[in-house]
Structure formats: structure tokens, C-alpha cells
Motif scaffolding. Sequence first.
Motif, short mmCIF file in Angstrom:
data_model
loop_
_atom_site.label_atom_id
_atom_site.label_comp_id
_atom_site.label_asym_id
_atom_site.label_seq_id
_atom_site.Cartn_x
_atom_site.Cartn_y
_atom_site.Cartn_z
N ASN A 141 0.82 -1.20 0.00
CA ASN A 141 0.00 0.00 0.00
C ASN A 141 0.86 1.26 0.00
OD1 ASN A 141 -1.52 -2.12 2.05
ND2 ASN A 141 -2.88 -1.20 0.55
N PHE A 142 2.03 1.17 0.65
CA PHE A 142 2.89 2.35 0.78
C PHE A 142 4.34 1.93 0.60
CE2 PHE A 142 5.11 5.90 2.69
CZ PHE A 142 4.29 6.99 2.42
N ARG A 379 9.04 18.99 0.64
CA ARG A 379 9.94 18.95 1.79
C ARG A 379 11.02 17.88 1.66
NH1 ARG A 379 7.76 21.97 6.20
NH2 ARG A 379 5.57 22.52 5.91
N GLY A 380 11.40 17.53 0.42
CA GLY A 380 12.43 16.51 0.23
C GLY A 380 11.99 15.13 0.63
N MET A 381 10.67 14.89 0.78
CA MET A 381 10.17 13.60 1.24
C MET A 381 9.25 12.93 0.22
SD MET A 381 9.21 14.25 5.26
CE MET A 381 7.82 15.32 4.89
N MET A 382 8.37 13.72 -0.40
CA MET A 382 7.39 13.20 -1.35
C MET A 382 7.51 14.00 -2.64
SD MET A 382 4.22 12.81 1.36
CE MET A 382 3.06 12.00 0.25
N GLY A 385 2.59 14.09 -7.89
CA GLY A 385 2.07 13.10 -8.82
C GLY A 385 2.50 11.67 -8.55
N VAL A 386 3.29 11.44 -7.49
CA VAL A 386 3.74 10.08 -7.17
C VAL A 386 3.02 9.63 -5.90
CG1 VAL A 386 5.69 8.56 -6.72
CG2 VAL A 386 5.97 10.55 -8.22
N PRO A 387 2.08 8.69 -5.99
CA PRO A 387 1.26 8.34 -4.83
C PRO A 387 1.97 7.41 -3.84
CG PRO A 387 0.18 7.79 -6.93
CD PRO A 387 1.63 8.01 -7.20
N ASN A 388 1.58 7.53 -2.58
CA ASN A 388 1.91 6.56 -1.53
C ASN A 388 3.39 6.19 -1.50
OD1 ASN A 388 -0.89 6.64 -1.48
ND2 ASN A 388 -1.10 4.48 -0.97
N MET A 389 4.23 7.21 -1.56
CA MET A 389 5.66 6.95 -1.52
C MET A 389 6.38 8.10 -0.83
SD MET A 389 8.46 6.19 -4.50
CE MET A 389 9.02 7.88 -4.59
N ALA A 390 7.40 7.75 -0.04
CA ALA A 390 8.26 8.74 0.61
C ALA A 390 9.71 8.30 0.47
CB ALA A 390 7.89 8.91 2.08
N PHE A 410 6.48 11.32 10.97
CA PHE A 410 5.58 11.88 9.96
C PHE A 410 4.84 10.80 9.19
CE2 PHE A 410 5.02 12.92 5.44
CZ PHE A 410 4.05 13.90 5.54
N ILE A 411 5.57 9.79 8.73
CA ILE A 411 4.94 8.74 7.93
C ILE A 411 3.98 7.92 8.77
CG2 ILE A 411 5.41 6.60 6.64
CD1 ILE A 411 7.99 7.96 5.64
#
Length: 505
Positions: A141-142, A379-382, A385-390, A410-411
Amino acid sequence: MASSSKATAAEHFDVLIVGAGISGIGAAWHMKHQCPDKSYLVLEVQGDFGGTWRTHTYPGIRSDSDLYTFGYRFKPWTGTPIATAQEILTYMGEVIEDNDLAPNIRYRHRIVAADWSSEDKLWTLTAKREDTGETLYFTANFLWMCQGYYNHEKGYTPEWEGMDDYKGQIIHPQTWPEDVDLKGKKVICIGSGATAATVVPAIAGECEHVTLLQRSPTYFIPGRNENELADALREVGIEEEWIHEIVRRRVLFDQAQFTHLAQTVPDAVKEQLLNGVREFLGPDYPMDPHFTPRYRPWQQRIAFVPDGDLFQGIASGKASVVTDHIDRFTEKGILLKSGEELEADIIITATGFDLSVLGDIPFSKDGAPIDFSQTITYRGMMFTGVPNMAWVFGYFRASWTLRVDLMGDFISRLLKHMDDNGAAEVHVELREEDKDMEIKPWIDPDNFNPGYLMRSMHLMPKRGTAYIWQHTQDYWRERDELPAIDLEGAEFVYERKQAKVPEDA
């Protein structure tokens, strides 16, 4: 195999963590303790945990920042501030054992593809077993990318004219051979960063002589490998958990002050750093050109030199420094632009590494390739346009692991928020007020400009002029801001998973 067939044959996890280095093990701890109801798996291409500290085996390999902040906030560090690779691996191994993380880590798994399905709201990862060649599929899912930021398999070595003419051995520290014999050899170490500053003193007592050859100098902080505050607290019997937190805060406070001074009074900071080197080399040593950089402090990372061992090696005569440009390699060594030829039996190219954006994994969305260089970072994390990813990308001026812990919070909070609201997908989009902002490269080169970033900036996501669309490298601001992020802010877009309509409907 079609995407739906892959998903059918795949193992499913709520969260899939890529990489079992310092970031990935930290992420696994946060999943275990903050999201105990979620299934997770760590996939690692190497044969064991450790990342950088497993990859690098060159002489003297050690941290270049203190372990009170490089260590996790949840596990006290009890050793010297600057630690060897083996000490760091032991520390990480204790985290894995103490928290029973091992069953959730699989080694020798190379991810060769990652595709997001907008219909299923799932990532499907294709992996190959390094030991058997077997192809495996995983859905999640992530996706939590913790694979680091450089190519672990090959270091960066410039192509100099005449390298094929050289009769000696050329070694990059990242692929250090086990059988190299340095005894009685003349060695040149090309480079000026933390790796060169580690290798040179480590081999100085073994080889006949080692020359540090640099095109331009860098800043170093020499000092004793101890923390007086930690030692004083231990002396009076304070518990290690308290010591870790107190010393961690003190170090971070001092770092914040140093960073501020480097930006506001750079000449004074420069002189302070040079005076630290002079204490070992003496007042008559030619600081310019050998240890006087042309840039202001903190435009590139500053490595700590424990006990000034690099400068002790130079002062003893076992090592020397040459600052010049390479004209070409020769049969016997290196010809410099000045006309001087340095002879060597072995040349070590401590010339850096190649940036690896998200592990160089081919990403796609509904089968269409994702070009991260065309996305804008949140914030350099996400990425837009790119879902469910960090992606965990740490700090340059503070310890990498500090951001692992902040992002873990955060996640975990984001995943719980999605559950509470029945959301199956989250991605970030520019807000209305952001639509006309200027789009710039990932980082301002006037702020921070190491070679590996400058060479590969075109591969990195973009940043915007609005603060939330940047990786600011400011831990001291992010430690307050990240916990306070409004997860219902306009930049977050959530979607539910659509119920499938029966074919005969």
C-alpha cells in the motif's frame, strides 16, 4: 506477465521499506513501534544489513559525524563520538535484535521494477534474488524508500588521460580489495574529502609514504574523539538514556550555532577552523594552498578528524600533501600541471561517488515511466504526482539519522490519518498559490555544492520557491515543523479505493 497476474502471485504488505541501512532499520523500528497493526517488509540487495557501513571496507572506515546524533534517538550511544564501521554495525545489529526486526528483513533482493496501479491503489515491485536469480513479486500500500543516495556498487573515478599507461594498481576506496599489500609501497591518494582524510592516516604507518593529492582543499574539524559532557555525566552515575538525550541536545545546539556563524561571519569561522589545523602542523606550515578552501565554511560537508590523525601523519613525515591539477597519468605515476611527476606503486582514487536517485529503480505509474526529474519535491520527502511513496534523504550539515526519526514520526502519522479517513491513496499537488512559483534545481548550489550533487542535479526532483516545496537541509526548523504539518493541507490529495463493479452488472 501482466500486472494483474503479478499482483495475484505477489506477497502483500502494508508498507514496503527499500534498504536495510541506517535509514531502513530506523524505518522498521518506527513501523514496529508506531504502527504495530501494519505489516511491513524490508528488502535489501546486499547480503546483510548496514548499507554504507557494509559497503565500505577501506582502511580506517569511520563516521564523519558524532554518534550521539547519528545514532537513533531511541537507542543510547555509549561509545566514542566518532565510531568505526564495525562499531556502527554492532549498534545497528543490537537495534535489530532488541526489537525482533530480523523476521521482517530479506536480503539479496534487487528491485528491478516498481509500478503503481491507480485502480488497485497498490505498488507492485518486481525483485530478483541475487543468490538464486529467482524473480519475485511484492505488493504494498505504501513504499518507503530508504536505499540511500549513491551507487553502492561502483565509486566515481574521473577519466584521466594516460590511465591505461600506468603500470601500478588503481583502487577506489568503495571497492577496496582484500588482498592489497601496502607494505613498502609509495601511495598517492587523490581526493580531499572525508574518505581521503580517513584513508591517509590509516595507511600512513603501513606504506613507505602516502601523498594526499588534491585539486583544491576542504575544511576539517580536528579534535579529541571524546565528549566531555557525556564522560562527566557517566562519572556521576547518570543513566545512559538521559546521557544520550542531554548530549544529543547539546551537540545539536552547538551545531546550530556553528551553522549560523558560518553563514553570518564566515571569515571568523574560517580562521577558527584553520587554527585547529595549525595546532597540529605548526605556524610555518603552508596553509594556503593546502588547507585554505576558496569557498565559505559549510558550502560542503565538514568532516571531523578524530585526534587530528590526518595532520599527525603529515607532521610526522609519513604523509604529505600536494595541491595541484592532474595533467595525465604516466607509467610511473601522475604528471601534474605544474610539471612535477609523482611516482607511486598504488594510486587510490578517493574521488567520491555517483548519485543514485531512488536506487535507480525504474518506476512507473499505470505502466507509464515516472521521471522524477520532472516532479517537484514536497519537503524533500514526497513528489508531485507520485502516490503513496516517501524518500528518506537526510541532512548535509547534521547527521543523516536525525531525519530518519523525524520522517518516521511523519509517515506513521500520515498512515494513521489515511486509515482514520478511509483513504487508500495520498499524493501531493501544488496549491493554487504555488502554481506560478519559480521552479529551480533540487538545491541551491550557493548553499551546498558537493561534486556528486552538481554532476547529477539534472536527475533530481525540482524545488519551488515556496518553502514546503524544498528540502531545506534545516533540521532545527524541521524538528518543529514536521510534527505540526497539517495533513489536511491543500497540498495533500487523498483518494479512496473504488469498489470493483461486477462484470455482469
